[in-house]
Design a protein around this motif. Structure first.
Motif, PDB file in Angstrom:
ATOM      1  N   ASP A 100      -1.174 -19.933 -50.954  1.00 49.38           N
ATOM      2  CA  ASP A 100      -0.296 -19.303 -49.978  1.00 49.38           C
ATOM      3  C   ASP A 100       0.702 -20.333 -49.453  1.00 49.38           C
ATOM      4  N   SER A 101       1.984 -20.037 -49.560  1.00 50.15           N
ATOM      5  CA  SER A 101       3.024 -20.977 -49.120  1.00 50.15           C
ATOM      6  C   SER A 101       2.974 -21.207 -47.614  1.00 50.15           C
ATOM      7  N   GLN A 102       2.466 -20.213 -46.884  1.00 52.60           N
ATOM      8  CA  GLN A 102       2.397 -20.383 -45.440  1.00 52.60           C
ATOM      9  C   GLN A 102       1.386 -21.447 -45.042  1.00 52.60           C
ATOM     10  N   GLU A 103       0.327 -21.612 -45.888  1.00 51.29           N
ATOM     11  CA  GLU A 103      -0.663 -22.623 -45.564  1.00 51.29           C
ATOM     12  C   GLU A 103      -0.114 -24.032 -45.731  1.00 51.29           C
ATOM     13  N   THR A 105       3.986 -27.097 -42.976  1.00 52.05           N
ATOM     14  CA  THR A 105       3.571 -27.883 -41.802  1.00 52.05           C
ATOM     15  C   THR A 105       4.522 -27.708 -40.640  1.00 52.05           C
ATOM     16  N   TRP A 106       5.839 -27.673 -40.907  1.00 50.57           N
ATOM     17  CA  TRP A 106       6.822 -27.551 -39.842  1.00 50.57           C
ATOM     18  C   TRP A 106       6.653 -26.249 -39.067  1.00 50.57           C
ATOM     19  N   GLU A 107       6.402 -25.159 -39.800  1.00 50.69           N
ATOM     20  CA  GLU A 107       6.199 -23.881 -39.134  1.00 50.69           C
ATOM     21  C   GLU A 107       4.946 -23.917 -38.270  1.00 50.69           C
ATOM     22  N   LYS A 108       3.902 -24.571 -38.794  1.00 47.54           N
ATOM     23  CA  LYS A 108       2.680 -24.682 -38.003  1.00 47.54           C
ATOM     24  C   LYS A 108       2.892 -25.534 -36.753  1.00 47.54           C
ATOM     25  N   LYS A 161       5.738 -25.979 -35.054  1.00 47.12           N
ATOM     26  CA  LYS A 161       6.506 -25.192 -34.073  1.00 47.12           C
ATOM     27  C   LYS A 161       5.614 -24.168 -33.400  1.00 47.12           C
ATOM     28  N   GLN A 162       4.742 -23.542 -34.202  1.00 47.83           N
ATOM     29  CA  GLN A 162       3.863 -22.540 -33.621  1.00 47.83           C
ATOM     30  C   GLN A 162       2.914 -23.154 -32.591  1.00 47.83           C
ATOM     31  N   ALA A 163       2.370 -24.360 -32.906  1.00 44.79           N
ATOM     32  CA  ALA A 163       1.481 -25.035 -31.956  1.00 44.79           C
ATOM     33  C   ALA A 163       2.227 -25.458 -30.696  1.00 44.79           C
ATOM     34  N   PHE A 164       3.493 -25.983 -30.832  1.00 47.75           N
ATOM     35  CA  PHE A 164       4.292 -26.413 -29.679  1.00 47.75           C
ATOM     36  C   PHE A 164       4.566 -25.254 -28.740  1.00 47.75           C
ATOM     37  N   PHE A 165       5.039 -24.165 -29.302  1.00 51.38           N
ATOM     38  CA  PHE A 165       5.360 -23.013 -28.462  1.00 51.38           C
ATOM     39  C   PHE A 165       4.094 -22.412 -27.854  1.00 51.38           C
TER      40      PHE A 165
END
Length: 300
Positions: free
Chosen positions: A237-240, A243-246, A248-252
């Motif tokens: 899975d490309s979402q796994e 890292t950058w998306e993860k 940003k998700q953790a920061f927000f």
């Protein structure tokens, strides 16, 4: 003397034969007269059926089934077990073969295994004249034929029997219709109508059985049990791997958590300020009282 005796015996023999012939004719007429008159207790259906068993048409029902295979009514079924590397490619090729042979699918049951391969069965109906063509065509569109089982059933005698019974029932129906037109009493009309309704129901049943045999013989059945053999590699899975998306998700998520905490704290302080001020005043007065006592104790 001998010649006279000879002629006397010839004349006597001739008279005896003539007497026997006359007796047989008379007995035949009496038996015919007895069978032509129905008994008083006979039903309308029995009266309508009387005499049908000796007609020339009924004798044809016992005709011998021809030995020629082309004249027989055969029902063919086949079961094939095969393996294919790619199910999608196999199904596409099968559709092309079905279009060529005028076949159609009546049932499909395909499912995925734990390894990700597909397996199941497909049931086809194909015109009997294309049965062998489609059957041999599976060797071209599959990788391995595990087994092939073909069976045939001769239903000619069964069909001829149904046809004979239907012919007899049609004659009974015709006679009952004639009786119905000639009946004058109400009870006779009711009885004949009931018998006619029963006979017509039997006719429809016989027609249904004949249509079923005709359909089974016109179209053959092929059941295909298949197994996909290709090795299925699980996709990453490309979402796994993003890292950058993860990040940003953790920061927000952390920012939202802080905002929620301070929002709750502000609501608590403002909303419960009267109670907080009261408890703060009481605590302040208590602290001042304790401090004043402590000073007095030090001065003494």
């Amino acid at each position: 003397m001998f010649k006279k005796t000879k002629w006397f015996l010839i004349v006597l023999l001739s008279l005896t034969l003539i007497g026997c012939s006359s007796g047989e004719d008379q007995s035949a007429e009496e038996s015919t007269a007895d069978t032509s008159e129905p008994s008083e207790g006979a039903t309308s259906e029995e009266v309508a059926t009387n005499g049908l068993s000796e007609t020339p048409e009924s004798k044809d029902s016992s005709k011998v089934i021809p030995d020629n295979t082309e004249d027989k009514m055969m029902v063919y079924e086949a079961h094939i077990e095969l393996e294919t590397e790619d199910y999608d490619q196999f199904y596409q090729s099968l559709q092309e073969k079905m279009n060529e042979t005028e076949a159609y699918i009546v049932e499909t049951n395909i499912h995925k295994t734990e390894q990700g391969n597909r397996e199941g069965h497909i049931r086809l109906r194909v015109p009997q004249n294309h049965f062998e063509t489609l059957l041999t065509g599976f060797e071209d569109i599959s990788d391995t034929i595990q087994s092939r089982n073909v069976s045939g059933r001769d239903v000619t005698k069964e069909y001829v029997d149904l046809e004979s019974r239907l012919e007899a029932k049609n004659k009974v129906e015709s006679r009952l219709l004639t009786f119905l037109e000639q009946a004058e009493k109400t009870e006779d009309l009711i009885k004949i109508s009931q018998d006619l309704e029963r006979v017509q129901a039997e006719i429809e049943t016989l027609k249904g059985q004949m249509n079923y045999l005709e359909n089974q013989s016109d179209f053959s059945t092929i059941t295909v049990s298949l197994t996909e053999t290709k090795v299925v590699v699980p996709k990453v899975d490309s979402q796994e791997l993003n890292t950058w998306e993860k990040t940003k998700q953790a920061f927000f998520s952390s920012v939202n958590g802080l905002v929620s905490f301070f929002s709750w704290l502000f609501i608590f302080i403002i909303g419960y300020s009267p109670v907080i001020v009261l408890f703060a005043a009481i605590a302040l007065l208590g602290w001042l009282w304790i401090r004043s006592r402590k000073k007095r104790a030090d001065e003494n």
